[in-house]
Design a protein around this motif. Structure first.
Motif, PDB file in Angstrom:
ATOM      1  N   LEU A  58       0.835  -1.198   0.000  1.00  0.00           N
ATOM      2  CA  LEU A  58       0.000   0.000   0.000  1.00  0.00           C
ATOM      3  C   LEU A  58       0.873   1.252   0.000  1.00  0.00           C
ATOM      4  O   LEU A  58       0.627   2.211  -0.725  1.00  0.00           O
ATOM      5  CB  LEU A  58      -0.913  -0.020   1.229  1.00  0.00           C
ATOM      6  CG  LEU A  58      -2.034   1.021   1.233  1.00  0.00           C
ATOM      7  CD1 LEU A  58      -2.981   0.817   0.068  1.00  0.00           C
ATOM      8  CD2 LEU A  58      -2.813   0.962   2.550  1.00  0.00           C
ATOM      9  N   ARG A  59       1.928   1.209   0.818  1.00  0.00           N
ATOM     10  CA  ARG A  59       2.827   2.360   0.917  1.00  0.00           C
ATOM     11  C   ARG A  59       3.492   2.635  -0.421  1.00  0.00           C
ATOM     12  O   ARG A  59       3.653   3.770  -0.829  1.00  0.00           O
ATOM     13  CB  ARG A  59       3.869   2.070   1.990  1.00  0.00           C
ATOM     14  CG  ARG A  59       4.544   3.302   2.515  1.00  0.00           C
ATOM     15  CD  ARG A  59       5.393   2.978   3.726  1.00  0.00           C
ATOM     16  NE  ARG A  59       6.379   1.961   3.445  1.00  0.00           N
ATOM     17  CZ  ARG A  59       6.493   0.801   4.088  1.00  0.00           C
ATOM     18  NH1 ARG A  59       5.672   0.506   5.060  1.00  0.00           N
ATOM     19  NH2 ARG A  59       7.409  -0.074   3.758  1.00  0.00           N
ATOM     20  N   GLN A  60       3.862   1.575  -1.115  1.00  0.00           N
ATOM     21  CA  GLN A  60       4.536   1.772  -2.397  1.00  0.00           C
ATOM     22  C   GLN A  60       3.555   2.050  -3.522  1.00  0.00           C
ATOM     23  O   GLN A  60       3.950   2.276  -4.651  1.00  0.00           O
ATOM     24  CB  GLN A  60       5.333   0.520  -2.770  1.00  0.00           C
ATOM     25  CG  GLN A  60       6.490   0.227  -1.840  1.00  0.00           C
ATOM     26  CD  GLN A  60       7.139  -1.083  -2.244  1.00  0.00           C
ATOM     27  OE1 GLN A  60       7.730  -1.208  -3.302  1.00  0.00           O
ATOM     28  NE2 GLN A  60       6.998  -2.091  -1.421  1.00  0.00           N
ATOM     29  N   GLY A  61       2.257   1.994  -3.199  1.00  0.00           N
ATOM     30  CA  GLY A  61       1.264   2.265  -4.232  1.00  0.00           C
ATOM     31  C   GLY A  61       1.220   1.167  -5.286  1.00  0.00           C
ATOM     32  O   GLY A  61       0.964   1.428  -6.448  1.00  0.00           O
ATOM     33  N   THR A  65      -6.613  -0.105 -10.176  1.00  0.00           N
ATOM     34  CA  THR A  65      -7.738   0.805 -10.036  1.00  0.00           C
ATOM     35  C   THR A  65      -9.050   0.050 -10.224  1.00  0.00           C
ATOM     36  O   THR A  65      -9.175  -0.764 -11.127  1.00  0.00           O
ATOM     37  CB  THR A  65      -7.623   1.924 -11.076  1.00  0.00           C
ATOM     38  OG1 THR A  65      -6.307   2.454 -10.995  1.00  0.00           O
ATOM     39  CG2 THR A  65      -8.615   3.023 -10.815  1.00  0.00           C
ATOM     40  N   ARG A  71     -14.002   7.978  -8.814  1.00  0.00           N
ATOM     41  CA  ARG A  71     -12.729   8.591  -8.436  1.00  0.00           C
ATOM     42  C   ARG A  71     -11.561   7.640  -8.669  1.00  0.00           C
ATOM     43  O   ARG A  71     -10.415   7.992  -8.452  1.00  0.00           O
ATOM     44  CB  ARG A  71     -12.747   9.031  -6.971  1.00  0.00           C
ATOM     45  CG  ARG A  71     -13.696  10.185  -6.752  1.00  0.00           C
ATOM     46  CD  ARG A  71     -13.455  10.825  -5.421  1.00  0.00           C
ATOM     47  NE  ARG A  71     -12.169  11.505  -5.368  1.00  0.00           N
ATOM     48  CZ  ARG A  71     -11.788  12.216  -4.342  1.00  0.00           C
ATOM     49  NH1 ARG A  71     -12.550  12.339  -3.289  1.00  0.00           N
ATOM     50  NH2 ARG A  71     -10.607  12.812  -4.342  1.00  0.00           N
ATOM     51  N   GLU A  74      -8.072   2.952  -5.531  1.00  0.00           N
ATOM     52  CA  GLU A  74      -6.960   2.031  -5.719  1.00  0.00           C
ATOM     53  C   GLU A  74      -7.005   0.946  -4.653  1.00  0.00           C
ATOM     54  O   GLU A  74      -7.232   1.227  -3.491  1.00  0.00           O
ATOM     55  CB  GLU A  74      -5.634   2.775  -5.589  1.00  0.00           C
ATOM     56  CG  GLU A  74      -5.442   3.828  -6.637  1.00  0.00           C
ATOM     57  CD  GLU A  74      -4.492   4.895  -6.151  1.00  0.00           C
ATOM     58  OE1 GLU A  74      -3.447   4.530  -5.585  1.00  0.00           O
ATOM     59  OE2 GLU A  74      -4.809   6.070  -6.305  1.00  0.00           O
ATOM     60  N   ILE A 235      -3.209   7.488 -16.142  1.00  0.00           N
ATOM     61  CA  ILE A 235      -3.170   7.025 -14.750  1.00  0.00           C
ATOM     62  C   ILE A 235      -4.486   6.415 -14.284  1.00  0.00           C
ATOM     63  O   ILE A 235      -4.531   5.782 -13.249  1.00  0.00           O
ATOM     64  CB  ILE A 235      -2.750   8.118 -13.747  1.00  0.00           C
ATOM     65  CG1 ILE A 235      -3.760   9.260 -13.698  1.00  0.00           C
ATOM     66  CG2 ILE A 235      -1.364   8.638 -14.025  1.00  0.00           C
ATOM     67  CD1 ILE A 235      -3.543  10.148 -12.485  1.00  0.00           C
ATOM     68  N   TYR A 236      -5.573   6.629 -15.027  1.00  0.00           N
ATOM     69  CA  TYR A 236      -6.825   6.027 -14.578  1.00  0.00           C
ATOM     70  C   TYR A 236      -6.996   4.605 -15.109  1.00  0.00           C
ATOM     71  O   TYR A 236      -7.949   3.924 -14.779  1.00  0.00           O
ATOM     72  CB  TYR A 236      -8.010   6.911 -14.956  1.00  0.00           C
ATOM     73  CG  TYR A 236      -7.923   8.221 -14.227  1.00  0.00           C
ATOM     74  CD1 TYR A 236      -8.118   8.253 -12.849  1.00  0.00           C
ATOM     75  CD2 TYR A 236      -7.577   9.390 -14.875  1.00  0.00           C
ATOM     76  CE1 TYR A 236      -7.986   9.429 -12.131  1.00  0.00           C
ATOM     77  CE2 TYR A 236      -7.442  10.578 -14.165  1.00  0.00           C
ATOM     78  CZ  TYR A 236      -7.653  10.593 -12.794  1.00  0.00           C
ATOM     79  OH  TYR A 236      -7.514  11.752 -12.097  1.00  0.00           O
ATOM     80  N   TYR A 240      -2.143   0.985 -14.708  1.00  0.00           N
ATOM     81  CA  TYR A 240      -1.165   2.077 -14.791  1.00  0.00           C
ATOM     82  C   TYR A 240       0.076   1.814 -13.940  1.00  0.00           C
ATOM     83  O   TYR A 240       1.202   2.093 -14.334  1.00  0.00           O
ATOM     84  CB  TYR A 240      -1.769   3.427 -14.386  1.00  0.00           C
ATOM     85  CG  TYR A 240      -0.766   4.540 -14.528  1.00  0.00           C
ATOM     86  CD1 TYR A 240      -0.428   5.023 -15.786  1.00  0.00           C
ATOM     87  CD2 TYR A 240      -0.097   5.057 -13.423  1.00  0.00           C
ATOM     88  CE1 TYR A 240       0.535   6.005 -15.941  1.00  0.00           C
ATOM     89  CE2 TYR A 240       0.866   6.037 -13.571  1.00  0.00           C
ATOM     90  CZ  TYR A 240       1.174   6.508 -14.831  1.00  0.00           C
ATOM     91  OH  TYR A 240       2.138   7.471 -14.985  1.00  0.00           O
ATOM     92  N   SER A 244       3.935   2.133 -15.448  1.00  0.00           N
ATOM     93  CA  SER A 244       4.995   2.994 -14.947  1.00  0.00           C
ATOM     94  C   SER A 244       6.129   2.156 -14.350  1.00  0.00           C
ATOM     95  O   SER A 244       7.299   2.481 -14.484  1.00  0.00           O
ATOM     96  CB  SER A 244       4.422   4.029 -13.977  1.00  0.00           C
ATOM     97  OG  SER A 244       4.576   3.626 -12.661  1.00  0.00           O
ATOM     98  N   ARG A 248       9.952   2.347 -15.739  1.00  0.00           N
ATOM     99  CA  ARG A 248      11.015   2.668 -14.785  1.00  0.00           C
ATOM    100  C   ARG A 248      12.113   1.604 -14.826  1.00  0.00           C
ATOM    101  O   ARG A 248      13.289   1.896 -14.861  1.00  0.00           O
ATOM    102  CB  ARG A 248      10.416   2.733 -13.384  1.00  0.00           C
ATOM    103  CG  ARG A 248      11.078   3.689 -12.481  1.00  0.00           C
ATOM    104  CD  ARG A 248      10.223   4.027 -11.249  1.00  0.00           C
ATOM    105  NE  ARG A 248       8.924   3.398 -11.220  1.00  0.00           N
ATOM    106  CZ  ARG A 248       8.524   2.520 -10.285  1.00  0.00           C
ATOM    107  NH1 ARG A 248       9.338   2.159  -9.321  1.00  0.00           N
ATOM    108  NH2 ARG A 248       7.313   2.006 -10.332  1.00  0.00           N
ATOM    109  N   ILE A 254       7.561   6.851 -20.354  1.00  0.00           N
ATOM    110  CA  ILE A 254       6.181   6.402 -20.452  1.00  0.00           C
ATOM    111  C   ILE A 254       5.410   7.572 -21.045  1.00  0.00           C
ATOM    112  O   ILE A 254       5.479   8.684 -20.549  1.00  0.00           O
ATOM    113  CB  ILE A 254       5.648   5.955 -19.082  1.00  0.00           C
ATOM    114  CG1 ILE A 254       4.180   5.568 -19.168  1.00  0.00           C
ATOM    115  CG2 ILE A 254       5.838   6.998 -18.007  1.00  0.00           C
ATOM    116  CD1 ILE A 254       3.661   4.893 -17.906  1.00  0.00           C
TER     117      ILE A 254
END
Lengths: 484, 324
Positions: A58-61, A65, A71, A74, A235-236, A240, A244, A248, A254
């Motif tokens: 979660l911290r690293q995302g 989605t 909205r 995530e 990003i939606y 995504y 990315s 990376r 990208i």
């Protein structure tokens, strides 16, 4: 154990093929080392590590989605800490089978966009190809760079109650999920660093490098050091994070459609220093949205003129345009024939027995036996547009019967397989859950398959659907360098 | 670097700095409110009016709230989803922009920003007041400082980093003018003798809101005076939140991006920045006071807007030339 139960003491494989247990309390040899290590853990310790891994995702995302929310909420893709293990000989067999399959699929795509021998010889009915949603007759006789159509393929494999592997489907457009494969390995190394000392697990970290090599290999030949970009819908998009992540890892830009412009049949990206030419696009956008001049006019994700540049040979795309025809679940039925036809070989990996809606006797069988079948729409993915007969209500069965009758070409059915199960951590204990396996095959100068793939697990009890949108999770997949 | 990437880095940075500055503006005004001898609704309302004018939209505010009180203003400027510039929205947009350029920024930056964002979810005014509003605003400031520090320490100081600096300093300069503007009444004319004590309190609050209190003390040993406070926050060359410091940093970063040498310019953004910076360097504090605090701040804001537009036209959106 001093008075406490070890984690797997009560585990029951039940009537399914269990990846870890041959029989109750009888562990398969290639799982022995892992089994002993897990048994030696206090349940609290396991739970703590699990929570730490979730928190770090979660911290690293590391999320996907969920579309139902405007909205774009995530979520983390649930990760099960108990890895799936494949011994070397088994992997060697899968690798041979997958390699054979991707070669045949590419030969098939070349053929139907050129001489159409397989249609002329009557192995596949012509109208099935021409009626396929993703067939692109605009690209007849077009020569794709290096004659490779599917550069990146994700084929889904399952095992039945005897442990036999089957190919469930081939994803030849833009298969996703490989970032989870890579992140899962990182997470396992952090959670159980010592396990990797004792068990010889083959690494997977070279995937981005192999991917980049392939993308450079297919670039227009005049370029010594080609510029490669990854084209994302933005990003939606649910994948995504993966887009990315891969950009990376490969150290490439990208880009979104609006970052690119076509001038004089060449593709450029807009940079702060002006326009810079692009040579290969790893596109994570479907054909339909690539170029509003040629495909969907309302697409704002694509790049006007991209197809012109592609035809002029100034840009390469991975995967090529028009590969979706091989994704069609009706075409899947014919893959074993393709292998025999193009390669003169017997298929190494089996297809699941499949009934075609377009075939009269098959259709009759489908309509009469629906509660025993999985019925699938030919061009949907992500666990949508399918019906699992024995779990369906009467109304759902009636609805699918009507759908099959209205559009038989676009439906297939398969027997409900008792998919293999794997001990998975659910609500504080281990229980058997159904799994599949998606290996990622890269086709460039050579064919490369990173050992293993993404093991997806249906975390809902009894569920056979492993897709993340339907309550699925994933596991790290370990291919051993030996058989134990 | 992709134009869109430059744009996202720039806005990521601006939104973070904006969140920090809104916290600063709210903080100083809350202190003013606490220092009031009488808490009459009309006076409180009058005290919040300039804050609303300078940070958000006053009309929008009164559409949603009857009364400007500490609670309602905090709600509007911190949490309100309809207020584009509420702190929570700023952090959300900051993260959204960072997501667009996830592959350009360091993992540490992303993880810290993500953590900061997740911590702000589910916040209510009640919770903020319970932990103490000043504690909360301090938390926002530290979050911004931590992010900026991590950025400096972990990201390559190349073109992308320079766009981050550009966004940060434009936003900081702009918001500093707004802090000064909102307190124009205190700063413009020396207080009559009887109000000296109140004036000192207010000036100290303004300094603190710019993290300038102890720095000011070190430069001007004597008591806190309107003129000197203004001079320090506007014109000090070494204090990193002064407007002159910001325009200097902006000038350096813009020229690093284009490669233009010192004392020259290669595009409108550099020209306009150089001009604003010279004005600040060669106008003394007396010129500014005689021109009027409010008018000067308006003028600086206008020039900063023009610089922002020039950057956008030069780097982020440009007409594509036809190649041959």
């Amino acid at each position: 154990m001093i008075g406490t139960m070890a984690l797997l003491d009560k585990y029951q494989p039940e009537e399914f093929f269990d990846e870890m247990f041959e029989a109750p309390h009888k562990v398969r040899p290639h799982y022995m080392e892992l089994f002993e290590r897990i048994q030696a853990l206090e349940p609290e310790e396991f739970e703590q590590r699990r929570q730490a891994v979730d928190a770090s995702f979660l911290r690293q995302g590391i999320t996907f989605t969920v579309y139902s929310d405007e909205r774009g909420t995530e979520r983390i893709f649930p990760f099960d800490l108990m890895p799936r293990i494949i011994p070397a000989s088994e992997w060697e067999f899968l690798e041979r089978g997958l390699t054979q399959r991707i070669i045949a699929l590419n030969k098939f795509l070349h053929d139907i966009y050129h001489d159409q021998r397989i249609l002329k010889e009557g192995l596949i009915p012509k109208d099935i190809v021409y009626g396929a949603k993703h067939f692109r007759p605009e690209f007849m006789n077009f020569n794709v760079p290096r004659d490779i159509y599917i550069h990146i393929c994700g084929s889904d494999l399952v095992r039945d109650d005897s442990g036999t592997y089957y190919v469930l489907e081939d994803n030849g457009r833009s298969p996703s999920g490989v970032s989870y494969l890579l992140e899962n390995r990182q997470a396992m190394k952090r959670a159980f660093p010592n396990l990797f000392d004792r068990i010889r697990v083959r690494p997977v970290d070279h995937y981005p490098e192999e991917l980049l090599n392939m993308l450079k290999y297919i670039a227009p030949p005049s370029k010594a050091n080609p510029t490669v970009v990854l084209l994302t819908p933005g990003i939606y998009n649910s994948a995504y994070f993966e887009h990315s992540f891969l950009a990376r890892q490969m150290g490439i830009e990208i880009v979104e459609g609006r970052d690119l412009t076509v001038q004089g049949d060449r593709v450029y990206m807009r940079t702060t220093k002006g326009l810079q030419q692009v040579d290969t696009i790893y596109r994570r956008i479907d054909d339909d949205f690539l170029d509003p001049e040629v495909f969907r006019k309302d697409s704002v994700l694509g790049v006007p003129g991209l197809v012109r540049a592609y035809r002029a040979g100034n840009i390469s795309l991975a995967n090529s345009i028009g590969t979706g025809v091989a994704d069609d679940k009706v075409m899947y039925y014919y893959v074993p024939q393709m292998i025999k036809f193009y390669l003169g070989e017997e298929p190494i990996l089996k297809n699941v027995p499949t009934y075609l809606g377009s075939n009269e006797s098959d259709r009759k069988y489908i309509l009469e036996n629906m509660p025993k079948l999985v019925v699938k729409s030919a061009n949907e993915s992500g666990g949508y547009g399918m019906l699992v007969g024995n779990k369906a209500t009467r109304a759902e069965l009636a609805e699918f019967k009507a759908k099959v009758q209205a559009d038989p070409r676009n439906f297939i059915a398969q027997p409900i397989l008792a998919l293999s199960r794997h001990p998975s951590y659910c609500d504080g204990k281990f229980e058997g859950r159904h799994i599949d396996l998606r290996p990622y095959i890269l086709y460039g100068e050579k064919i490369t398959i990173v050992p293993g793939g993404l093991t997806r697990v249906a975390l809902r009890k009894g569920s056979l659907v492993v897709n993340s949108s339907q309550g699925g999770g994933s596991k790290d997949t370990w291919v051993l360098s030996g058989d134990h | 670097m992709l134009s869109r990437v430059a744009d996202s880095l720039y806005w990521m940075s601006r939104y973070m700095e904006r969140a920090e500055n809104i916290a600063r503006i709210l903080d100083v005004n809350l202190q003013h409110v606490l220092d009031l001898p009488h808490r009459e609704a009309a006076i409180i309302r009058k005290l919040w009016a300039p804050v609303l004018r300078s940070t958000g939209d006053e009309t929008e505010f009164y559409k949603e709230y009857k009364e400007a009180s500490s609670e309602t203003v905090i709600d509007f400027l911190t949490l309100n989803e309809n207020n584009h510039n509420s702190i929570v929205n700023c952090i959300t947009f900051c993260r959204e922009n960072a997501r667009h350029v996830r592959e350009q920024i360091s993992d540490e930056m992303w993880e810290e920003l993500n953590r900061f964002y997740l911590n702000l979810q589910g916040l209510t005014v009640k919770k903020i007041l319970k932990q103490g509003a000043d504690e909360f605003f301090k938390h926002i400031r530290s979050g911004s400082h931590l992010f900026q520090g991590i950025t400096d320490a972990t990201m390559t100081h190349g073109e992308g980093w320079d766009f981050i600096q550009v966004g940060k300093y434009i936003e900081r300069a702009d918001k500093t003018t707004r802090i000064l503007d909102a307190n124009e009444e205190v700063l413009q004319s020396p207080a009559r003798n009887g109000d000296r004590a109140t004036a000192t309190l207010k000036l100290a609050a303004i300094l603190r809101s710019c993290s300038a209190h102890s720095a000011y003390r070190r430069v001007y040993v004597a008591q806190i005076e309107e003129r000197k406070v203004l001079e320090f926050i506007l014109l000090n060359q070494q204090f990193p939140r002064s407007i002159r410091f910001c325009t200097h940093a902006l000038d350096i970063s813009l020229r690093k991006i284009s490669g233009a040498t010192e004392e020259t310019y290669s595009n409108d953004a550099e020209k306009l920045t150089g001009r604003l910076h010279s004005e600040l360097s060669y106008n003394g504090i007396d010129d500014i006071i005689s021109h009027g605090v409010s008018a000067t701040m308006d003028n600086i804001q206008l020039q900063l807007n023009n610089i922002g537009e020039a950057i956008y036209r030069k780097y982020m959106y440009f007409e594509t030339p036809t190649t041959t």
